[in-house]
Design a protein around this motif. Structure first.
Motif, PDB file in Angstrom:
ATOM      1  N   GLN A  23       0.806  -1.228   0.000  1.00 30.84           N
ATOM      2  CA  GLN A  23       0.000   0.000   0.000  1.00 30.84           C
ATOM      3  C   GLN A  23       0.837   1.276   0.000  1.00 30.84           C
ATOM      4  OE1 GLN A  23      -3.810  -0.893   2.696  1.00 30.84           O
ATOM      5  NE2 GLN A  23      -1.922  -1.567   3.688  1.00 30.84           N
ATOM      6  N   THR A  24       2.152   1.154   0.146  1.00 31.51           N
ATOM      7  CA  THR A  24       3.029   2.320   0.258  1.00 31.51           C
ATOM      8  C   THR A  24       4.166   2.185  -0.737  1.00 31.51           C
ATOM      9  OG1 THR A  24       2.551   2.348   2.637  1.00 31.51           O
ATOM     10  CG2 THR A  24       4.330   3.774   1.859  1.00 31.51           C
ATOM     11  N   ILE A  25       4.530   3.304  -1.365  1.00 26.23           N
ATOM     12  CA  ILE A  25       5.610   3.263  -2.353  1.00 26.23           C
ATOM     13  C   ILE A  25       6.361   4.580  -2.347  1.00 26.23           C
ATOM     14  CG2 ILE A  25       4.255   4.133  -4.327  1.00 26.23           C
ATOM     15  CD1 ILE A  25       5.660   1.735  -5.914  1.00 26.23           C
ATOM     16  N   ILE A  26       7.665   4.503  -2.576  1.00 25.72           N
ATOM     17  CA  ILE A  26       8.489   5.702  -2.753  1.00 25.72           C
ATOM     18  C   ILE A  26       8.352   6.160  -4.201  1.00 25.72           C
ATOM     19  CG2 ILE A  26      10.837   6.598  -2.794  1.00 25.72           C
ATOM     20  CD1 ILE A  26      10.269   6.074  -0.022  1.00 25.72           C
ATOM     21  N   GLY A  27       8.181   7.463  -4.387  1.00 27.55           N
ATOM     22  CA  GLY A  27       7.979   7.944  -5.747  1.00 27.55           C
ATOM     23  C   GLY A  27       8.642   9.269  -6.018  1.00 27.55           C
ATOM     24  N   PRO A  87      13.213  11.744  -1.963  1.00 26.32           N
ATOM     25  CA  PRO A  87      11.902  11.390  -2.524  1.00 26.32           C
ATOM     26  C   PRO A  87      10.857  11.155  -1.452  1.00 26.32           C
ATOM     27  CG  PRO A  87      13.394   9.526  -2.658  1.00 26.32           C
ATOM     28  CD  PRO A  87      14.221  10.704  -2.227  1.00 26.32           C
ATOM     29  N   ALA A  88       9.614  11.381  -1.818  1.00 27.56           N
ATOM     30  CA  ALA A  88       8.486  11.220  -0.907  1.00 27.56           C
ATOM     31  C   ALA A  88       7.864   9.838  -1.084  1.00 27.56           C
ATOM     32  CB  ALA A  88       7.450  12.312  -1.174  1.00 27.56           C
ATOM     33  N   PHE A  89       6.823   9.566  -0.302  1.00 27.08           N
ATOM     34  CA  PHE A  89       6.119   8.285  -0.391  1.00 27.08           C
ATOM     35  C   PHE A  89       4.621   8.538  -0.462  1.00 27.08           C
ATOM     36  CE2 PHE A  89       6.554   9.368   4.058  1.00 27.08           C
ATOM     37  CZ  PHE A  89       5.273   9.182   4.554  1.00 27.08           C
ATOM     38  N   ALA A  90       3.918   7.563  -0.990  1.00 30.17           N
ATOM     39  CA  ALA A  90       2.456   7.622  -1.067  1.00 30.17           C
ATOM     40  C   ALA A  90       1.870   6.333  -0.519  1.00 30.17           C
ATOM     41  CB  ALA A  90       1.999   7.835  -2.501  1.00 30.17           C
ATOM     42  N   TYR A  91       0.716   6.469   0.119  1.00 29.32           N
ATOM     43  CA  TYR A  91      -0.039   5.336   0.663  1.00 29.32           C
ATOM     44  C   TYR A  91      -1.428   5.356   0.053  1.00 29.32           C
ATOM     45  CZ  TYR A  91      -3.191   3.051   4.052  1.00 29.32           C
ATOM     46  OH  TYR A  91      -4.172   2.283   4.648  1.00 29.32           O
ATOM     47  N   VAL A  92      -1.908   4.183  -0.346  1.00 31.61           N
ATOM     48  CA  VAL A  92      -3.280   4.037  -0.831  1.00 31.61           C
ATOM     49  C   VAL A  92      -3.897   2.827  -0.133  1.00 31.61           C
ATOM     50  CG1 VAL A  92      -4.785   3.674  -2.823  1.00 31.61           C
ATOM     51  CG2 VAL A  92      -2.673   4.997  -3.081  1.00 31.61           C
ATOM     52  N   ARG A  93      -5.050   3.033   0.488  1.00 29.09           N
ATOM     53  CA  ARG A  93      -5.742   1.937   1.165  1.00 29.09           C
ATOM     54  C   ARG A  93      -6.009   0.801   0.186  1.00 29.09           C
ATOM     55  NH1 ARG A  93     -11.315   1.452   2.182  1.00 29.09           N
ATOM     56  NH2 ARG A  93     -11.652   3.636   1.619  1.00 29.09           N
ATOM     57  N   ARG A  94      -5.776  -0.420   0.665  1.00 28.34           N
ATOM     58  CA  ARG A  94      -5.789  -1.592  -0.196  1.00 28.34           C
ATOM     59  C   ARG A  94      -7.034  -1.653  -1.082  1.00 28.34           C
ATOM     60  NH1 ARG A  94      -2.646  -5.628   0.087  1.00 28.34           N
ATOM     61  NH2 ARG A  94      -2.056  -5.212   2.251  1.00 28.34           N
ATOM     62  N   GLU A  95      -8.204  -1.337  -0.516  1.00 26.41           N
ATOM     63  CA  GLU A  95      -9.442  -1.448  -1.275  1.00 26.41           C
ATOM     64  C   GLU A  95      -9.519  -0.459  -2.435  1.00 26.41           C
ATOM     65  OE1 GLU A  95     -10.122  -2.822   2.925  1.00 26.41           O
ATOM     66  OE2 GLU A  95      -9.141  -1.128   1.936  1.00 26.41           O
ATOM     67  N   PRO A 122      12.841   5.665 -10.927  1.00 30.29           N
ATOM     68  CA  PRO A 122      12.892   5.890  -9.476  1.00 30.29           C
ATOM     69  C   PRO A 122      14.214   6.520  -9.032  1.00 30.29           C
ATOM     70  CG  PRO A 122      12.096   3.678  -9.970  1.00 30.29           C
ATOM     71  CD  PRO A 122      12.597   4.254 -11.260  1.00 30.29           C
ATOM     72  N   PRO A 123      14.175   7.425  -8.053  1.00 31.97           N
ATOM     73  CA  PRO A 123      15.385   8.103  -7.556  1.00 31.97           C
ATOM     74  C   PRO A 123      16.144   7.225  -6.565  1.00 31.97           C
ATOM     75  CG  PRO A 123      13.448   8.934  -6.423  1.00 31.97           C
ATOM     76  CD  PRO A 123      12.950   7.929  -7.421  1.00 31.97           C
ATOM     77  N   ILE A 124      16.901   6.282  -7.065  1.00 29.45           N
ATOM     78  CA  ILE A 124      17.536   5.270  -6.221  1.00 29.45           C
ATOM     79  C   ILE A 124      18.500   5.887  -5.207  1.00 29.45           C
ATOM     80  CG2 ILE A 124      18.960   3.190  -6.219  1.00 29.45           C
ATOM     81  CD1 ILE A 124      16.132   2.853  -7.414  1.00 29.45           C
ATOM     82  N   LEU A 125      19.349   6.805  -5.653  1.00 26.63           N
ATOM     83  CA  LEU A 125      20.302   7.420  -4.730  1.00 26.63           C
ATOM     84  C   LEU A 125      19.591   8.107  -3.571  1.00 26.63           C
ATOM     85  CD1 LEU A 125      22.958   8.971  -7.142  1.00 26.63           C
ATOM     86  CD2 LEU A 125      23.361   7.182  -5.443  1.00 26.63           C
ATOM     87  N   GLY A 126      18.475   8.750  -3.846  1.00 26.22           N
ATOM     88  CA  GLY A 126      17.737   9.448  -2.804  1.00 26.22           C
ATOM     89  C   GLY A 126      17.067   8.522  -1.809  1.00 26.22           C
ATOM     90  N   MET A 127      16.907   7.256  -2.172  1.00 24.49           N
ATOM     91  CA  MET A 127      16.266   6.308  -1.267  1.00 24.49           C
ATOM     92  C   MET A 127      17.227   5.724  -0.239  1.00 24.49           C
ATOM     93  SD  MET A 127      13.808   4.079  -3.758  1.00 24.49           S
ATOM     94  CE  MET A 127      13.066   4.808  -5.210  1.00 24.49           C
ATOM     95  N   LEU A 128      18.525   5.764  -0.526  1.00 24.45           N
ATOM     96  CA  LEU A 128      19.479   5.089   0.339  1.00 24.45           C
ATOM     97  C   LEU A 128      19.476   5.627   1.774  1.00 24.45           C
ATOM     98  CD1 LEU A 128      22.480   4.709  -2.129  1.00 24.45           C
ATOM     99  CD2 LEU A 128      20.610   3.108  -1.692  1.00 24.45           C
ATOM    100  N   PRO A 129      19.456   6.958   1.998  1.00 18.80           N
ATOM    101  CA  PRO A 129      19.407   7.443   3.371  1.00 18.80           C
ATOM    102  C   PRO A 129      18.111   7.068   4.097  1.00 18.80           C
ATOM    103  CG  PRO A 129      20.152   9.167   1.884  1.00 18.80           C
ATOM    104  CD  PRO A 129      19.625   8.059   1.034  1.00 18.80           C
TER     105      PRO A 129
END
Length: 401
Positions: A90-94, A237-245, A284-291
């Protein structure tokens, strides 16, 4: 009742050991802006160097197939488990927070056809307000504005008067960026759902500081940044959540190749990918996800409940010092006094705030200024000491005096 001294609070601080794990430089004597940009972990520099030399430099483009393409969802799941109360998928980095809020808000309006209004408060963060204005112009919807108290935020009473059967979307910040007001998310969610609308919760000023249970609360959509209490660095980078339904109903408006059903087919015509990956657009911003991964490991070790407990203690000390040291100088607290309705920062208003903050920065004491007259004091529980709070507020008193 006599409050504990900063020295006693630091001696009893169960999280004090973590401060040594962060970079502490720049001649800063009191950093009271961790709610805006967190300090980096010292280990992150080593991990970045290792990635550049071995994973990027060694594996080159093979890294996409071996790990990188899965990283946005894998790291999103870790964020969900550690700080959002969200089950996997339900959550992803984008993209940036702004882009993800736009994607989610546009999707929400489309999921409620025939409804013509978006509800948001006038004191929400500027990006949230500007995005809603743009979406209203694009879709022909109307904005119903909520006026909040200066030292408070969006309450169920205000929403009860604003949300109707015409409302498609309500956009609320979990913690108000200026006052620090903490929304009663479960109650707000129930009210909005009773009216048939969707809730988009901006958790930028709470994630990593205030525990959440997005699944249990029934929150529809959420987005937040990673450079505040998640300490991932400027522009991370930020993240987003969407309820499963709702995941398969999301029709986000920025169609990019990574969000397509089969990115490497390079087909004519866009078809959205399965599940939460449909929120992705570009590479996807891979370098930005490492921290982010480094900080999540620390939060998982410390525990979000312990982090919240210290956060409350830090703001309680700040409120007490505001009353005893700043109020005699004409300052007023512009944040809730109830710690249950307060996030990880407070704001103190004074006519000379802007000049005082500029002077403090030159002295190595770092709060921030928020219009019209606020000094915002933000505390990152894993890096901020109680002595730092005391020294910072005493320095602010001298600057205002």
């Amino acid at each position: 009742m006599t409050r504990p001294s900063a020295e006693d609070l630091d001696a009893a601080d169960a999280l004090s050991e973590y401060r040594a794990l962060f970079v502490d430089g720049g001649g800063v004597h009191a950093y009271l802006d961790g709610n805006s940009l967190g300090r980096p972990l010292t280990v992150t520099a080593d991990h970045m160097r290792e990635f550049i030399e071995h994973e990027w430099g060694g594996r080159l483009i093979r890294g996409w197939d071996e790990r990188w393409l899965d990283l946005p969802a894998a790291l999103g799941d870790r964020i969900g488990a550690a700080v959002l109360g969200a089950a996997p998928g339900q959550t992803i980095i984008g993209d940036s927070t702004s882009v993800l809020l736009y994607k989610l808000a546009r999707s929400a309006v489309a999921m409620r056809p025939g409804r013509t209004e978006i509800v948001i408060d006038r004191d929400n963060f500027p990006t949230d307000r500007y995005l809603v204005e743009g979406i209203a112009a694009e879709t022909g919807t109307t904005i119903r504005w909520i006026d909040t108290e200066h030292d408070s935020g969006v309450t169920t009473e205000l929403l009860d008067a604003a949300v109707t059967d015409r409302t498609a979307l309500v956009l609320v910040s979990h913690v108000a960026y200026r006052s620090g007001f903490l929304v009663d998310a479960p109650a707000v969610t129930r009210l909005i759902h009773d009216r048939g609308a969707l809730l988009l919760l901006d958790v930028s000023h709470s994630v990593g500081s205030v525990p959440m249970q997005l699944d249990d609360w029934g929150v529809d959509l959420a987005a937040g940044c990673t450079y505040k209490y998640l300490n991932a660095g400027p522009g991370a980078p930020a993240f987003a959540y969407v309820r499963r339904e709702l995941v398969e109903q999301v029709a986000q408006p920025i169609w990019g190749w990574i969000g397509a059903a089969d990115p490497f087919q390079m087909e004519q015509g866009y078809a959205p990918g399965p599940g939460i990956r449909r929120l992705l657009s570009g590479t996807p911003p891979i370098l930005g996800m490492l921290p982010v991964a480094d900080m999540l490991e620390l939060i998982e070790r410390a525990g979000i409940d312990a982090i919240r407990s210290k956060s409350v203690a830090l703001t309680e000390l700040a409120v007490s010092l505001s009353d005893s040291v700043l109020r005699p100088l004409g300052a007023t607290l512009a944040s809730p006094r109830d710690p249950g309705r307060r996030g990880g920062h407070i704001t103190v208003d004074h006519p000379r705030s802007r000049d005082a903050v500029a002077r403090l920065w030159r002295q190595g004491v770092i709060p921030d200024f928020r219009t019209p007259a606020g000094v915002r004091l933000g505390f990152s529980p894993l890096t901020t000491s109680f002595d730092e709070v005391e020294r910072g507020i005493e320095a602010l008193a001298l600057a205002l005096g």
